[in-house]
Design a protein around this motif. Sequence first.
Motif, mmCIF file in Angstrom:
data_model
loop_
_atom_site.group_PDB
_atom_site.id
_atom_site.type_symbol
_atom_site.label_atom_id
_atom_site.label_comp_id
_atom_site.label_asym_id
_atom_site.label_seq_id
_atom_site.Cartn_x
_atom_site.Cartn_y
_atom_site.Cartn_z
ATOM 1 N N GLU A 1 -10.766 28.900 -39.568
ATOM 2 C CA GLU A 1 -10.421 28.047 -38.438
ATOM 3 C C GLU A 1 -10.614 26.585 -38.806
ATOM 4 O OE1 GLU A 1 -11.523 27.440 -33.693
ATOM 5 O OE2 GLU A 1 -12.789 28.689 -34.984
ATOM 6 N N ALA A 2 -9.594 25.776 -38.524
ATOM 7 C CA ALA A 2 -9.664 24.326 -38.681
ATOM 8 C C ALA A 2 -9.698 23.702 -37.297
ATOM 9 C CB ALA A 2 -8.459 23.808 -39.465
ATOM 10 N N SER A 3 -10.589 22.727 -37.096
ATOM 11 C CA SER A 3 -10.753 22.138 -35.769
ATOM 12 C C SER A 3 -10.998 20.643 -35.890
ATOM 13 C CB SER A 3 -11.916 22.799 -35.020
ATOM 14 O OG SER A 3 -13.122 22.645 -35.737
ATOM 15 N N LEU A 4 -10.627 19.919 -34.824
ATOM 16 C CA LEU A 4 -10.857 18.484 -34.704
ATOM 17 C C LEU A 4 -11.963 18.260 -33.681
ATOM 18 C CD1 LEU A 4 -7.153 17.226 -34.488
ATOM 19 C CD2 LEU A 4 -8.546 17.552 -36.536
ATOM 20 N N ARG A 5 -12.945 17.457 -34.031
ATOM 21 C CA ARG A 5 -14.063 17.165 -33.134
ATOM 22 C C ARG A 5 -13.724 15.974 -32.250
ATOM 23 N NH1 ARG A 5 -17.589 20.477 -31.767
ATOM 24 N NH2 ARG A 5 -19.142 18.823 -31.540
ATOM 25 N N ILE A 6 -12.786 16.205 -31.318
ATOM 26 C CA ILE A 6 -12.340 15.132 -30.436
ATOM 27 C C ILE A 6 -12.102 15.706 -29.040
ATOM 28 C CG2 ILE A 6 -11.259 13.786 -32.271
ATOM 29 C CD1 ILE A 6 -8.556 14.916 -31.318
ATOM 30 N N VAL A 7 -11.943 14.800 -28.088
ATOM 31 C CA VAL A 7 -11.501 15.133 -26.732
ATOM 32 C C VAL A 7 -10.260 14.300 -26.460
ATOM 33 C CG1 VAL A 7 -12.058 15.052 -24.284
ATOM 34 C CG2 VAL A 7 -13.817 15.685 -25.922
ATOM 35 N N ASP A 8 -9.162 14.964 -26.123
ATOM 36 C CA ASP A 8 -7.930 14.266 -25.799
ATOM 37 C C ASP A 8 -7.205 15.021 -24.702
ATOM 38 O OD1 ASP A 8 -7.123 16.447 -27.205
ATOM 39 O OD2 ASP A 8 -5.995 15.381 -28.739
ATOM 40 N N ALA A 9 -5.988 14.600 -24.401
ATOM 41 C CA ALA A 9 -5.262 15.177 -23.273
ATOM 42 C C ALA A 9 -4.910 16.635 -23.497
ATOM 43 C CB ALA A 9 -3.986 14.363 -23.008
ATOM 44 N N PHE A 10 -4.573 17.006 -24.714
ATOM 45 C CA PHE A 10 -4.103 18.363 -25.015
ATOM 46 C C PHE A 10 -5.078 18.995 -26.002
ATOM 47 C CE2 PHE A 10 -0.565 21.109 -26.943
ATOM 48 C CZ PHE A 10 -0.765 22.095 -25.997
ATOM 49 N N GLY A 11 -5.972 19.832 -25.491
ATOM 50 C CA GLY A 11 -6.998 20.421 -26.344
ATOM 51 C C GLY A 11 -6.571 21.679 -27.061
ATOM 52 N N ALA A 12 -5.407 22.278 -26.687
ATOM 53 C CA ALA A 12 -5.005 23.540 -27.308
ATOM 54 C C ALA A 12 -4.643 23.380 -28.773
ATOM 55 C CB ALA A 12 -3.825 24.144 -26.541
ATOM 56 N N ASP A 13 -4.171 22.196 -29.193
ATOM 57 C CA ASP A 13 -3.798 21.999 -30.590
ATOM 58 C C ASP A 13 -4.903 21.316 -31.393
ATOM 59 O OD1 ASP A 13 -3.715 19.512 -29.485
ATOM 60 O OD2 ASP A 13 -1.735 18.972 -30.242
ATOM 61 N N ASN A 14 -6.122 21.258 -30.862
ATOM 62 C CA ASN A 14 -7.236 20.706 -31.626
ATOM 63 C C ASN A 14 -7.860 21.729 -32.563
ATOM 64 O OD1 ASN A 14 -6.902 18.259 -30.381
ATOM 65 N ND2 ASN A 14 -8.537 18.573 -28.881
ATOM 66 N N ARG A 15 -7.371 22.948 -32.533
ATOM 67 C CA ARG A 15 -7.844 23.977 -33.442
ATOM 68 C C ARG A 15 -6.672 24.864 -33.850
ATOM 69 N NH1 ARG A 15 -12.245 25.912 -32.210
ATOM 70 N NH2 ARG A 15 -12.828 24.339 -30.664
ATOM 71 N N ALA A 16 -6.772 25.408 -35.036
ATOM 72 C CA ALA A 16 -5.767 26.334 -35.554
ATOM 73 C C ALA A 16 -6.477 27.361 -36.419
ATOM 74 C CB ALA A 16 -4.689 25.603 -36.359
ATOM 75 N N MET A 17 -5.915 28.558 -36.496
ATOM 76 C CA MET A 17 -6.561 29.665 -37.194
ATOM 77 C C MET A 17 -5.631 30.263 -38.239
ATOM 78 S SD MET A 17 -8.444 31.547 -33.987
ATOM 79 C CE MET A 17 -6.945 31.453 -32.999
ATOM 80 N N GLU A 18 -6.251 30.936 -39.181
ATOM 81 C CA GLU A 18 -5.532 31.642 -40.237
ATOM 82 C C GLU A 18 -6.374 32.839 -40.661
ATOM 83 O OE1 GLU A 18 -3.092 32.781 -41.544
ATOM 84 O OE2 GLU A 18 -2.288 31.456 -43.089
ATOM 85 N N VAL A 19 -5.707 33.911 -41.029
ATOM 86 C CA VAL A 19 -6.389 35.132 -41.452
ATOM 87 C C VAL A 19 -6.378 35.198 -42.971
ATOM 88 C CG1 VAL A 19 -6.380 37.647 -41.385
ATOM 89 C CG2 VAL A 19 -5.782 36.345 -39.347
ATOM 90 N N TYR B 1 -9.552 9.849 -24.552
ATOM 91 C CA TYR B 1 -9.771 10.170 -25.962
ATOM 92 C C TYR B 1 -11.138 9.656 -26.420
ATOM 93 C CZ TYR B 1 -9.317 10.173 -31.027
ATOM 94 O OH TYR B 1 -9.524 10.382 -32.360
ATOM 95 N N ARG B 2 -11.870 10.528 -27.102
ATOM 96 C CA ARG B 2 -13.137 10.140 -27.719
ATOM 97 C C ARG B 2 -13.500 11.188 -28.760
ATOM 98 N NH1 ARG B 2 -17.718 12.800 -25.562
ATOM 99 N NH2 ARG B 2 -17.234 14.172 -23.786
ATOM 100 N N GLU B 3 -14.357 10.788 -29.696
ATOM 101 C CA GLU B 3 -14.825 11.697 -30.733
ATOM 102 C C GLU B 3 -16.140 12.338 -30.302
ATOM 103 O OE1 GLU B 3 -14.911 10.164 -34.659
ATOM 104 O OE2 GLU B 3 -13.060 9.011 -34.444
ATOM 105 N N LEU B 4 -16.333 13.591 -30.698
ATOM 106 C CA LEU B 4 -17.534 14.340 -30.357
ATOM 107 C C LEU B 4 -18.537 14.283 -31.498
ATOM 108 C CD1 LEU B 4 -15.978 17.551 -28.754
ATOM 109 C CD2 LEU B 4 -17.006 15.621 -27.558
ATOM 110 N N ASP B 5 -19.819 14.268 -31.134
ATOM 111 C CA ASP B 5 -20.867 14.370 -32.139
ATOM 112 C C ASP B 5 -20.921 15.791 -32.685
ATOM 113 O OD1 ASP B 5 -21.409 11.745 -31.592
ATOM 114 O OD2 ASP B 5 -22.992 12.207 -30.132
#
Length: 759
Positions: free
Chosen positions: A313-331, A107-111
């Motif tokens: 699109e909402a996203s988290l600027r991180i790296v963790d074990a499960f990257g598929a739920d670090n972003r979510a979309m809406e129309v 786990y770490r945060e991205l610039d």
Amino acid sequence: MTFLEPSAFYLLALLAVIGLSYLLRMPRRRLRVPDAGVARRVLAETRRARPRKRTLISLALQLALFALLLLAAAKPYGSGTSDEPARRLVVLLDVSASMGADDEAEYRELDETEPEPEPGRTRFARAVEAVRGLVRDLKHEDRLMLVAVGRTADVVFNFEQDTLALDRWLAEAAPSGEATSFREAAELAVSVSRSTPGCEVYVVTDGAAHPDDFEPLAQVAEGGGRLYFVPVGAEGAGNLGITDFRVRKNLDSPGDYEAFVAVANTFGEPKTVTINLAQDGKVIDAAAGVAVPAGGRAVHVFREKLYVGGLLEASLRIVDAFGADNRAMEVLTPKRRLRVLLVSDEAGEDTFLKRAIGSNPTALKGVFMTPAEYREKIAPKPEVLQGQLDAIVFDRWAPAAAAEVPRLHLLCIDCTPPALPAELGAEFEQPLIRTWDKGHPLMTYLNLRDVFLDKARELNLRPVAAGSQPIERVAELVHKPLIVAWETEAGGGEASESRGQLQRIVAVAMDPSKSDIAYRKELPLLLWNCFEWFQTHAEPPTQARPGEVFSLDAVGAPEAGTVQVKGPGDLAETVAIDAQSRRAVFGSTKRPGVYRYALGDEQGAFVVNVGAPEESDVRRRAGVLEQAETVEAETLAGARWGRAQLLALPFAGRGRARRVRSHRVPPADLLLMETFNRIEILQPQAFLLLLVLLPVVAWAAWFSFDPMRRARKGAGQRRAHPARWPDRGRAGAHAGGARHGRHEALRDRAAGRLRERAR
């Protein structure tokens, strides 16, 4: 020995063809030489083995190769000689979203400018390697049943023998976005184990599922089977992910929208993250320093104005074990212009209704018509307006028959449509408005306290049919209702194309020209509230859970009867539209992403997000398969079959490297395994020895019959040891003569030219 294809022995007739080809003499080539003695010497030096012996050896090699090919075509196998019984394996492979986790990621945060790293080796990749190890260990009589477990249990292979097809499926498989439900798969495995004695059940999963789903597997041992648990996930893996993302209307301003984001934390310590909000790929807002408690969740609301239309699109600027739920979309569905028809005797004049409808051309598209034109053009066939208009405003006139009115939203001013269970009565003067429903959508921003009515009409309501919605009294006079609203299912019991569509009707029991409401803000607000209410139901759903069935509203779509849906990757599917409900059901929603479709001239889209709290928690649950024997995935992945172990060693490394580079190419060791499954004989050791010795024999034959090998060897020996050459007596007699030296030089040159020609 038994042969699966005994008809292949008909090819034995080709032995005669091979024999005849060796009996025929090859034509000899004539070569003119100036000196016969030199020619005999060169031929003696370059002579190979005797032609008869050479022909017999070559014929034997050809017959041996043909026999091996014929044996392979006949597919021999040993029948009943093995002491080991045939195995029956049931493999439950977890293909849920959590299988896409990478346990080695820290786990770490991205610039802000740092790109997202490529995902590493996932749990699903380890699971696939374990299943491939089981497949490689299968013998000819063994069979394997593969069940892909996600939201449902899908049988991929039902005890089939084609291991290459199974490997191709494993190469193309990928984890879906679905949540895990193992109960259905567990019950299926139990039923198979009861009907198959000695069945082996392998559960390949990360354990991120409810332990109760595995309870039926305890009955496998009761039927004589064996249960194995193959874990592929870390027990204490934490994760940070978006579990909910929605866009809703602002409670303070219904014309604006706000985004709602929920973030869950499964780590043992609190985390602080930055949430980015982007529209059509461009970041429009960011929330820095959002604190998420350990084992809990945090909610953030973006209240900035959102422009309707596009992909949010909402996203988290991180790296963790499960990257598929670090972003979510809406129309964000673009607001469509409401198409309205005004039917009034004053349609050609500049009335207050006409000005109100045409005041905002970006939101309303008005069409105007008199009652006489309506009777002539629309009343005979009202279904022509279906799909072309959204609402009709009847001003002091409405058709008398229900068959003359299309199934659209209706606003009736000083009149009632035949579909509304109400009728207008006598007119009375100077009525008083007693009350109005301030919470109803029609009364938004309205204040009827100071509105003066010169005249109004009695509105008598009739009982509605059983099962229908009641008529709402939005505004009331002292004795009678003034404004009523009613919503019902258009089409009723008829098999029309509008069946299933929600129809809304508003009736106003007064003439605005006989009141001061025509000069106040309440009249245009009432019209706009009616139009907004008509459009409320028209907003289609824009989100679906992975694996859920998504229903598309196809009312107003062309008569083609199908909808083309395009999803992530190369997914394209044609969905049929139900003729009665006018809806299309789409079920291929396992992969997260954006799905687009077309209904006539209108384009639509919806999104599928992982977003399940149980899948974002990628930790192995306590108490999962405690009754099973645990087998490590690496142990199964390293398994090899004993029958082809000797030949598999040179190819094992290459097969693994090829699988890492691309899953599209079957590994070399699996191809060898399939070859031995198809060419299985009673003495496999002798067959392996033959395959090893065959290249050695071929190489020796080629080396022995090389046409110029002896000539090259003889020339080298003559130059190195001239005294040992066969005509050394003649060379000694003329050792000191220059004439003999010239003759020898000429002879060597002639022999060299002949050798070159012979090559």
